[in-house]
Design a protein around this motif. Structure first.
Motif, mmCIF file in Angstrom:
data_model
loop_
_atom_site.group_PDB
_atom_site.id
_atom_site.type_symbol
_atom_site.label_atom_id
_atom_site.label_comp_id
_atom_site.label_asym_id
_atom_site.label_seq_id
_atom_site.Cartn_x
_atom_site.Cartn_y
_atom_site.Cartn_z
ATOM 1 N N UNK A 74 56.708 45.010 50.716
ATOM 2 C CA UNK A 74 55.742 43.797 50.251
ATOM 3 C C UNK A 74 56.887 42.540 49.895
ATOM 4 N N UNK A 75 56.692 41.382 50.722
ATOM 5 C CA UNK A 75 57.717 40.330 50.550
ATOM 6 C C UNK A 75 57.696 39.458 49.314
ATOM 7 N N UNK A 76 56.282 39.162 49.186
ATOM 8 C CA UNK A 76 56.031 38.379 48.184
ATOM 9 C C UNK A 76 54.510 38.551 47.637
ATOM 10 N N UNK A 77 54.437 37.997 46.616
ATOM 11 C CA UNK A 77 52.934 37.953 46.154
ATOM 12 C C UNK A 77 52.575 36.449 45.660
ATOM 13 N N UNK A 78 51.498 35.876 46.236
ATOM 14 C CA UNK A 78 50.960 34.671 45.847
ATOM 15 C C UNK A 78 49.767 34.678 44.820
ATOM 16 N N UNK A 79 49.894 34.095 43.468
ATOM 17 C CA UNK A 79 48.970 34.193 42.614
ATOM 18 C C UNK A 79 48.092 32.981 42.985
ATOM 19 N N UNK A 80 46.972 32.794 43.442
ATOM 20 C CA UNK A 80 46.419 31.535 43.959
ATOM 21 C C UNK A 80 45.021 31.257 43.250
ATOM 22 N N UNK A 81 44.433 32.116 42.935
ATOM 23 C CA UNK A 81 43.017 32.191 42.345
ATOM 24 C C UNK A 81 42.818 32.964 41.269
ATOM 25 N N UNK A 82 41.855 32.601 40.342
ATOM 26 C CA UNK A 82 41.036 33.729 39.394
ATOM 27 C C UNK A 82 40.001 34.388 39.815
ATOM 28 N N UNK A 83 39.643 34.174 41.094
ATOM 29 C CA UNK A 83 38.441 34.977 41.564
ATOM 30 C C UNK A 83 38.809 35.693 42.947
ATOM 31 N N UNK A 84 38.083 36.634 43.163
ATOM 32 C CA UNK A 84 38.566 37.193 44.666
ATOM 33 C C UNK A 84 38.632 36.349 45.761
#
Length: 654
Positions: free
Chosen positions: A448-458
């Motif tokens: 797992x290279x990275x995680x992008x936390x983009x949204x508050x919904x699915x």
């Protein structure tokens, strides 16, 4: 054994067998300047659910609630809305929907099918206040196709779009014919696989024969041109062949043939080639990830090498926790199962067993030319389920997550220095996107290279545009554009190698982490190690000209947090250690020695009580893949102003 007991036992087996959970090495929050994201949102538009790229990659079409949008793709770093169509349900349709005990928010028009009908028109279907219908969009004028009376040309969308926007659906257009999998009625208990449009009679699954269970939920569909032409549907449903559990969910792949014309007397206007088989996504045959959520395909134009990638969850959860897995399936393995033994149900005992009787030629259900005999068609009415199961590639999942629920998957093939790599983009129900690379030679290893936390919904949908190196993320409130490549965030050879990102490699002459060029002329000038991610053996290789110096001597090493403190005796100072990588282990040193007596918080901060014996320098060191680097450096000074008499010296990389 009661089903809930079995479920708890299986979930426990999952935790024991699956081992340590993979975690993203680096996490970026939305708004982080080191990970750019472009966003389009408008208060009057919601549910950016259907994404479609034009053939020349110059336009992106988006189906939302009550709208069809067109975005320009000419500027890859910008989301520019160029044209739009409003396609809302009529007021009387909305009122009629509400009279059937539906909420007003459900009684709108959610676009569920958005495909190219031909070179000049789109074909779109929507839920339309629980009365689905479809329209054609003229791409030249970007308007709804109308007849000579200037009335919009509409098509009954039953069987093409679900009635309920919450129900799953899938569709693929093949030479002007639409193949769909969805719910065929208002109540949502009659799933259907349907071929419509075109000049030939429509074909569908037979609900009375139980070809699909009433709770079937679709995850994807694909057309594979391999001479005969086949369409594959992926879905999950209750497995009726399992009579020892109550409602065990199984994942399926079904196949129908493009050349199917239905029967004359038997199976009139029904599929004569419908077959289905079970997909297995287990860990060591013990952990059942039995609910398929979404599917992506790699190499659909090369049937010998076509692979489907699916995200699965487990039917059994403990304490409300989520769990997910990614499994891949070769097309040739699927076809092998469809060429194997059938199952049949004993009419008296209702048990499903392997069929051992004779099989005619051409084989019933096969994509052979011509029509089948009535005898063969009667056989197909009861022998649509295959006996063998389709195993995943390597017999194990590519990735297991015990606390994350994946909703979407997109796949890219990236040319690294040592060959092609498969990169997966995984949307979660928490609004994040995980980027993972499949490590060669290890069927169970995905980094797992990275995680992008983009949204508050699915995350609702993902669409990859590899030629422009962009990922598009559709959600309830907007459309996001995320660059696939982010090499510049890695500022040293060591960081570049530790990232194990196949898009990126260390350019020795320029001393920068850069995107691997499409055509690489001089491989000796580039460094990359996706399999092991070992900077000591890569960046410090004695055979590498222009190799990077040891960390600590290079201005572009991972950034070090530096601060000084001067507080009263017996006061408490909390020293924070930046977690630059979740794959690293961290330790504190005071005066060059490992800290063993002070308190370290769960977050890695060091709690120091200011005393005469706790003054002086503190350093937090990270160790990853055998490589050590300093993450933070502090100095606690004597509040009286007296200097510290301790002498200390610490070698870089120690």
């Amino acid at each position: 054994m009661p089903p809930w007991v079995v479920g708890r036992w299986l979930a426990l087996v999952m935790v024991v067998c699956a081992g340590a959970e993979s975690v993203p090495r680096i996490t970026f929050q939305r708004g982080d300047l080191s990970r750019s994201v472009n966003v389009f949102s408008r208060s009057d538009i919601q549910h950016y659910d259907r994404l479609l790229l034009s053939a020349d990659k110059g336009a992106l079409y988006v189906g939302t609630r009550d709208h069809i949008l067109q975005f320009s793709m000419k500027d890859p770093g910008n989301i520019q809305l160029t044209r739009e169509i409003s396609w809302a349900s009529k007021p009387d349709q909305i009122e009629n929907c509400k009279s059937k005990a539906r909420k007003e928010a459900e009684c709108l028009n959610f676009i569920r099918i958005l495909l190219f009908y031909n070179d000049t028109h789109l074909y779109a279907c929507g839920t339309n206040a629980f009365s689905p219908n479809c329209i054609y969009v003229d791409l030249n004028t970007f308007s709804l196709l109308a007849n000579q009376k200037n009335e919009t040309v509409t098509v009954d969308g039953k069987g093409q779009s679900p009635f309920d926007p919450q129900h799953t659906h899938t569709g693929v257009m093949v030479d002007g014919e639409l193949y769909t999998g969805t719910m065929n009625n208002f109540m949502g208990n009659e799933p259907i696989i349907l071929r419509s449009l075109g000049a030939r009679p429509a074909l569908k699954t037979d609900a009375s024969l139980g070809w699909l269970h009433s709770d079937a939920s679709f995850a994807g569909s694909f057309y594979i041109q391999d001479g005969a032409g086949r369409v594959y549907f992926f879905f999950e449903e209750t497995g009726k062949e399992f009579d020892f559990f109550d409602k065990v969910t199984v994942s399926r792949v079904a196949r129908v043939c493009k050349g199917d014309v239905g029967g004359d007397k038997v199976l009139q206007k029904k599929w004569t080639t419908f077959l289905k088989a079970q997909l297995v996504c287990n860990h060591m045959d013990n952990v059942p990830f039995n609910v398929i959520r979404h599917v992506a395909v790699m190499s659909p134009d090369d049937p010998q090498n076509t692979i489907f990638y699916g995200v699965f969850r487990s039917q059994w959860q403990v304490g409300g926790s989520s769990s997910s897995a990614v499994c891949s399936f070769r097309l040739r393995d699927i076809e092998s199962v469809f060429s194997g033994n059938y199952k049949e149900q004993n009419k008296e005992s209702s048990k499903w067993t392997r069929y051992t009787g004779p099989v005619s030629s051409p084989r019933p259900g096969s994509c052979s030319a011509g029509k089948f005999s009535d005898t063969d068609l009667n056989f197909m009415k009861d022998h649509f389920l295959m006996d063998e199961k389709v195993p995943p590639v390597g017999r194990v999942p590519l990735l297991i997550q015990q606390s994350v629920s994946y909703t979407q998957i997109a796949i890219d093939s990236v040319q690294g220095l040592s060959g092609p790599y498969t990169v997966m983009y995984l949307g979660t129900d928490g609004g994040s996107v995980h980027k993972a690379v499949i490590v060669k030679g290890d069927p169970e290893s995905s980094h797992l290279i990275e995680e992008l936390k983009l949204l508050t919904e699915p995350v609702q949908t993902l669409l990859l545009e590899p030629t422009k190196r962009m990922l598009y993320v559709g959600s309830r409130d907007g459309l996001l554009q995320v660059p696939l490549v982010n090499c510049s965030v890695y500022r040293s050879c060591f960081e570049c190698i530790l990232a194990r990102d196949p898009y990126c490699a260390w350019n020795v002459p320029t001393q920068e982490c850069q995107m691997v060029p499409w055509t690489l002329e001089n491989r000796d000038h580039w460094l990359q190690d996706i399999e092991k991610g070992n900077p000591n053996s890569t960046c410090l290789s004695p055979n590498m000209r222009g190799r990077s110096p040891r960390p600590g001597h290079h201005p572009d090493n991972p950034p070090t947090r530096v601060a000084n403190y001067s507080q009263a005796y017996n006061s408490i100072v909390e020293l924070q250690c930046p977690r630059l990588s979740s794959s690293a282990t961290y330790s504190w040193r005071h005066l060059g020695q490992l800290v063993e007596t002070q308190v370290v918080t769960p977050g890695g901060s060091l709690v120091v009580i200011v005393r005469s014996d706790t003054l002086g320098p503190y350093e937090c060191w990270a160790n990853e893949k055998g490589f050590s680097y300093k993450a933070a450096q502090y100095w606690i000074k004597d509040p009286s102003g007296v200097g510290v008499s301790h002498r200390w010296h610490l070698q870089p990389g120690q």
